[in-house]
Scaffold this motif. Structure first.
Motif, PDB file in Angstrom:
ATOM      1  N   ASP A 180       0.604  -1.399  -0.001  1.00  0.00           N
ATOM      2  CA  ASP A 180       0.099   0.052  -0.025  1.00  0.00           C
ATOM      3  C   ASP A 180       0.713   1.313  -0.128  1.00  0.00           C
ATOM      4  OD1 ASP A 180      -2.446  -1.627   0.064  1.00  0.00           O
ATOM      5  OD2 ASP A 180      -2.653  -1.270   2.170  1.00  0.00           O
ATOM      6  N   ARG A 182       2.174   1.570  -3.131  1.00  0.00           N
ATOM      7  CA  ARG A 182       1.413   2.070  -4.313  1.00  0.00           C
ATOM      8  C   ARG A 182       1.232   3.519  -4.223  1.00  0.00           C
ATOM      9  NH1 ARG A 182      -3.718  -1.263  -3.865  1.00  0.00           N
ATOM     10  NH2 ARG A 182      -2.368  -2.791  -5.014  1.00  0.00           N
ATOM     11  N   THR A 183       1.017   3.887  -3.072  1.00  0.00           N
ATOM     12  CA  THR A 183       0.844   5.312  -2.765  1.00  0.00           C
ATOM     13  C   THR A 183       2.132   6.374  -3.310  1.00  0.00           C
ATOM     14  OG1 THR A 183      -0.366   4.898  -1.123  1.00  0.00           O
ATOM     15  CG2 THR A 183       0.204   7.302  -0.882  1.00  0.00           C
ATOM     16  N   LEU A 190       4.026   5.448  -5.662  1.00  0.00           N
ATOM     17  CA  LEU A 190       4.032   5.321  -7.412  1.00  0.00           C
ATOM     18  C   LEU A 190       2.993   6.218  -7.911  1.00  0.00           C
ATOM     19  CD1 LEU A 190       4.663   1.690  -7.884  1.00  0.00           C
ATOM     20  CD2 LEU A 190       6.249   3.345  -8.296  1.00  0.00           C
ATOM     21  N   ASP A 191       1.704   6.385  -7.275  1.00  0.00           N
ATOM     22  CA  ASP A 191       0.572   7.205  -7.630  1.00  0.00           C
ATOM     23  C   ASP A 191       1.214   8.730  -7.506  1.00  0.00           C
ATOM     24  OD1 ASP A 191      -0.761   4.963  -8.187  1.00  0.00           O
ATOM     25  OD2 ASP A 191      -2.184   5.308  -6.340  1.00  0.00           O
ATOM     26  N   ARG A 192       1.766   9.173  -6.317  1.00  0.00           N
ATOM     27  CA  ARG A 192       2.327  10.344  -6.340  1.00  0.00           C
ATOM     28  C   ARG A 192       3.398  10.658  -7.293  1.00  0.00           C
ATOM     29  NH1 ARG A 192       6.385  12.840  -4.018  1.00  0.00           N
ATOM     30  NH2 ARG A 192       7.491  11.167  -2.991  1.00  0.00           N
ATOM     31  N   ASN A 219       3.752   9.355 -10.130  1.00  0.00           N
ATOM     32  CA  ASN A 219       3.181   9.229 -11.617  1.00  0.00           C
ATOM     33  C   ASN A 219       2.378  10.831 -11.527  1.00  0.00           C
ATOM     34  OD1 ASN A 219       2.141   8.522 -14.015  1.00  0.00           O
ATOM     35  ND2 ASN A 219       0.242   7.480 -13.019  1.00  0.00           N
ATOM     36  N   SER A 220       1.626  11.201 -10.726  1.00  0.00           N
ATOM     37  CA  SER A 220       1.030  12.539 -10.550  1.00  0.00           C
ATOM     38  C   SER A 220       2.088  13.624 -11.077  1.00  0.00           C
ATOM     39  CB  SER A 220       0.203  12.689  -9.514  1.00  0.00           C
ATOM     40  OG  SER A 220      -0.448  13.899  -9.399  1.00  0.00           O
ATOM     41  N   GLN A 280       3.361  13.447 -14.464  1.00  0.00           N
ATOM     42  CA  GLN A 280       2.213  13.960 -15.167  1.00  0.00           C
ATOM     43  C   GLN A 280       2.015  15.360 -15.513  1.00  0.00           C
ATOM     44  OE1 GLN A 280      -1.512  11.897 -14.541  1.00  0.00           O
ATOM     45  NE2 GLN A 280      -0.985  10.153 -15.627  1.00  0.00           N
TER      46      GLN A 280
END
Length: 198
Positions: free
Chosen positions: A164, A167-168, A170-172, A174-175, A178
């Motif tokens: 978890d 994943r958090t 990686l999401d940060r 990725n954001s 972008q």
């Protein structure tokens, strides 16, 4: 008198320790030893009665009927006492086997906390000891398996937490990537427009 005392002791023991008790209070070894003494005493009485009978037959032929009755009475007593002793022996043996059977039934139901205690040194006692040892080993294996399952569960929870967190992160990232890409596209568009205007 000695034979009568031995017989009385055996009868009292059968009545109090085997037949009258919920669980026999005497070991099979002691029980068989006392019953052997009783049987030996009965054999002595039988020999004395036979010798007496033979002497009476030779002394007087008129007493044959009484002697025959005496032998029949003694034989009847021997049969009754033999049946009584056999019943006592079988009841003592049955109680030991019942203890082992009850414990085995509880183990079949999953209760491995049972301890089998049979106070005898015969085959039933040996089987009870072996079954008790096997029960202890199975209980230890179950405890080991439970501990391993708890460790696996704990590691699984930790792994889930790490997953978890990863994943958090990686999401940060990725954001942010972008956002950087959008900024780079806007900058490129601005550069193109400035280049066109120049």
């Amino acid at each position: 008198d000695t034979q009568q005392t031995v017989s009385q002791k055996a009868a009292d023991m059968l009545r109090n320790d085997v037949i009258g008790a919920d669980h026999p209070r005497i070991s099979n070894t002691d029980f068989f030893a006392q019953m052997t003494e009783v049987i030996n005493a009965i054999a002595v009485v039988d020999q004395l009665a036979t010798a007496r009978f033979v002497a009476l037959v030779h002394q007087n032929s008129k007493t044959e009927a009484a002697s025959l009755r005496l032998i029949l009475i003694i034989a009847g007593i021997c049969i009754v006492v033999g049946c009584y002793l056999t019943t006592g022996i079988l009841m003592a043996l049955n109680a030991s086997v019942k203890q082992v059977n009850d414990a085995a039934k509880k183990m079949t139901g999953g209760d491995f906390s049972q301890r089998i205690v049979v106070a005898s040194s015969d085959v039933v006692g040996e089987v009870a000891q072996n079954l008790d040892g096997m029960t202890r080993q199975v209980a230890e294996l179950i405890v080991g398996i439970q501990e391993s399952a708890n460790q696996v569960n704990h590691l699984s929870v930790e792994l889930q937490q790490v997953t978890d967190t990863t994943r958090t992160e990686l999401d940060r990232q990725n954001s942010q990537t972008q956002q950087s890409a959008s900024a780079a596209v806007e900058m490129a568009a601005t550069v193109r427009e400035v280049a066109r205007n120049c």
